[in-house]
Design an enzyme around this catalytic site. Structure first.
Site, mmCIF file in Angstrom:
data_model
loop_
_atom_site.group_PDB
_atom_site.id
_atom_site.type_symbol
_atom_site.label_atom_id
_atom_site.label_comp_id
_atom_site.label_asym_id
_atom_site.label_seq_id
_atom_site.Cartn_x
_atom_site.Cartn_y
_atom_site.Cartn_z
ATOM 1 N N CYS A 40 40.125 42.295 42.427
ATOM 2 C CA CYS A 40 39.127 41.330 42.891
ATOM 3 C C CYS A 40 39.636 40.651 44.155
ATOM 4 O O CYS A 40 40.819 40.347 44.278
ATOM 5 C CB CYS A 40 38.867 40.304 41.792
ATOM 6 N N ASP A 90 19.045 36.817 35.381
ATOM 7 C CA ASP A 90 19.754 35.536 35.424
ATOM 8 C C ASP A 90 20.401 35.355 34.076
ATOM 9 O O ASP A 90 19.896 35.887 33.075
ATOM 10 C CB ASP A 90 18.784 34.373 35.643
ATOM 11 N N CYS A 138 38.352 37.716 45.304
ATOM 12 C CA CYS A 138 37.943 36.315 45.386
ATOM 13 C C CYS A 138 39.158 35.428 45.640
ATOM 14 O O CYS A 138 40.302 35.819 45.424
ATOM 15 C CB CYS A 138 37.182 35.867 44.134
ATOM 16 N N CYS A 164 41.647 35.037 42.806
ATOM 17 C CA CYS A 164 42.558 36.157 42.587
ATOM 18 C C CYS A 164 43.528 36.336 43.748
ATOM 19 O O CYS A 164 44.639 36.810 43.553
ATOM 20 C CB CYS A 164 41.750 37.439 42.343
ATOM 21 N N ASP A 223 12.512 28.460 36.674
ATOM 22 C CA ASP A 223 11.878 28.915 35.444
ATOM 23 C C ASP A 223 10.801 27.890 35.090
ATOM 24 O O ASP A 223 10.596 26.919 35.818
ATOM 25 C CB ASP A 223 12.912 29.113 34.338
ATOM 26 N N HIS A 228 35.529 33.092 40.210
ATOM 27 C CA HIS A 228 35.902 34.467 39.874
ATOM 28 C C HIS A 228 34.797 35.199 39.106
ATOM 29 O O HIS A 228 34.423 36.322 39.455
ATOM 30 C CB HIS A 228 37.197 34.538 39.070
#
Lengths: 374, 374
Positions: free
Chosen positions: A310, A272, A312, A315, A96, A341
């Site tokens: 999920c 973002d 991930c 999880c 940015d 997560h």
């Protein structure tokens, strides 16, 4: 196309909404869109080991020019080979322009036609940002995509103030474009940022002026700064069609999963936001069955995974009870696993949205949302 | 041998020193010795994702009974299936008895024949630990190896005080053994802890008394509590030969890489210490070329790896300059990557020491040390 340059391709357009599915080609790899960019403020996505980020197939992250300028300094990063090398990040990078950070610390800033004088939030030392210096800083960082330096209009702003601020941003945009032309190395793309607060004619003038400067992509700035949600949607709805159709459209600093879905329907390609990462660290976790505030007593002996839908590592491996324990004992690992997560939640959602646009059933997401949820 | 029980095998004995190389069989896998056990205070090695710990081939970690008793509580952990399941750790687990923690917070404790009343360092609430309750707590946690509850004699202590404290520990050891017999489930081993401060005859009496109680392993406690380094070595040197030869010998709370090498030469098999993990977080990094205080300005633009001879992810991927930047910006990732490196340093050293004992050239380590170093 030139693999060293950033370009954009639209692969699918949704028939019922303005959603598009495409790919942003960058010197550091292809980024399927719509895309959510995790925020890596200081050249590192907070609490996310790069190995985890790569396993998640994150293709692009955002870094903050303001923070890197202060620490460790863009000149140091340049001497160390640029931000990709310094942070050992081989994916794409967007920086940015610092405009939003300078805006956030407004009691510390002093604005003029030339640029903005501000005080560091770390040690109070004074710095001066100009459109030219911000282009030079981003060039030193070596991001794939740089953003123009703009004046982020606060909310609420009266029409006259919003107009003056937007016009200053346009003059700065022209200076950024000229400086970028002077320094053009063929590898870094530059995106414009539309301002104009909540006034449609100001947004239109901003979009038209910036359109003529032919940036590689266009962003909507000055939202998510305190305005009501519906007003934000309204601004995106009338601004998105004013942005070049064949270039990536980026809605800065937004937002919740619902925000993303609605903005994608309006034709936005890039996002973002610190929400998934910051919320994770604060104990707010996104799941397919609604939010989980992990500190709550109800999870103390909950043996189930955070989100049964999920995949991930968090999880797959840990219970809500254990995550709550890590949160309450202040373990660094809590930040690691909660961030993993929440980012998985965001990136998986974007992956599914891209698929649905390609398959022509993106409308389901809007339907899902109307049925309620979190 | 019974795979559900802990047993010990000595595979190689060094001819020039008392070093031994063996394997500790536990219900959760084999642990080659000499071994350094990373400290996982609250059921998690601080800042170390389990994936990293597993990649490092850590076979056993230590968890603190005192901390887990306070948060989240041993009864809760038992209801959640025990500590292995709660923390999703499939390797071996050793729990200390809380004696050292109660000792550390001595202004908060009140000791009697029955046990110790102490106040939580978190909220000041009162608890009472007895030899029996501490055995029950560790049984609830379900560690592979439990430690007896002892009175950790402070340093310095006069002879009479050290003797009284040591004798109290012996009476408690007997009570622990009896309670363990009553609760024996065949899976959890119990280790004795020799006390006696810096007095060789007290250490001898303690070792002999505990020897008759036939624990599965024996530890030296009450060291690394402020005594001079040479005095610590002296105590280990005369205490180690008093410990059963065919059972694992554990030196609690020690120490530096040099301490480990010297104690291994004296016949010690097991170690734990917060040094590598805590030092990492504080910016003190162990390397093959000496310590690195990463905050120092000299590393600001150092593009080299933290340790050119280390194969950990931190050293393979990041520069000293980037690690220093993560340290100065207070990123969680600093703790993750620094801990990964320091633990790699410790575990790699132990791996090489085991190999050298097996190959008959362990003496080189002592030689190396005498040539100086960190």
């Amino acid at each position: 196309m030139d693999p060293k340059k950033t370009s954009f391709e639209i692969l699918h357009s949704d028939s019922r909404t303005n959603a598009r599915q495409g790919v942003l080609h960058t010197p550091h790899g292809d980024v399927p869109t719509p895309v959510f960019m995790p925020v890596g403020t200081a050249g590192a996505v907070k609490a996310m080991p790069a190995e985890f980020l790569e396993a998640l197939d994150a293709r692009i992250i955002l870094a903050n020019t303001y923070h890197l300028y202060l620490r460790p300094g863009h000149e140091r990063i340049e001497r160390l080979g640029g931000l990709h090398k310094f942070a050992s990040w081989n994916g794409a990078l967007l920086t940015d322009s610092g405009g939003y950070q300078v805006f956030s610390h407004r009691e510390l800033r002093d604005i003029s036609e030339e640029g903005v004088q501000f005080r560091s939030h770390i040690d109070g030392s004074k710095s001066f940002f100009t459109p030219e210096s911000v282009i030079a800083i981003q060039r030193a960082l070596g991001s794939d995509i740089a953003m123009i330096f703009d004046d982020c209009t606060p909310y609420p702003a009266g029409y006259a103030d919003a107009e003056a601020s937007m016009e200053l941003s346009l003059r700065w945009a022209k200076r950024c474009r000229e400086e970028w032309n002077r320094q053009n190395n063929g590898a870094q793309a530059l995106f414009g940022i539309i301002q104009g607060s909540v006034y449609s004619d100001l947004r239109k003038r901003s979009a038209e002026f910036l359109g003529e400067l032919e940036f590689s992509g266009m962003a909507i700035g000055g939202l998510s700064v305190g305005e009501p949600k519906e007003l934000m949607y309204e601004v995106v709805e009338y601004t998105a069609p004013l942005m070049p159709w064949d270039k990536p459209r980026y809605l800065m600093g937004v937002g919740t999963p619902e925000d993303l879905i609605r903005a994608i329907a309006m034709g936005i390609d890039m996002f973002d936001c610190v929400l998934p990462t910051r919320n994770a660290r604060n104990g707010y976790l996104f799941t397919s069955t609604g939010r989980v505030l992990i500190k709550n007593a109800q999870y103390a002996e909950d043996q189930g995974p955070l989100d049964p839908n999920c995949s991930c590592q968090t999880c797959r491996r840990y219970s809500r009870a254990y995550l709550r324990h890590l949160f309450h004992t202040g373990e660094h690992l809590y930040a690691v696993y909660s961030t993993l997560h929440n980012l998985t939640f965001y990136l998986d959602m974007m992956r599914k949205i891209r698929e649905s646009i390609a398959l022509g059933n993106f409308g389901n997401w809007l339907g899902l949302m109307e049925k309620g949820g979190d």
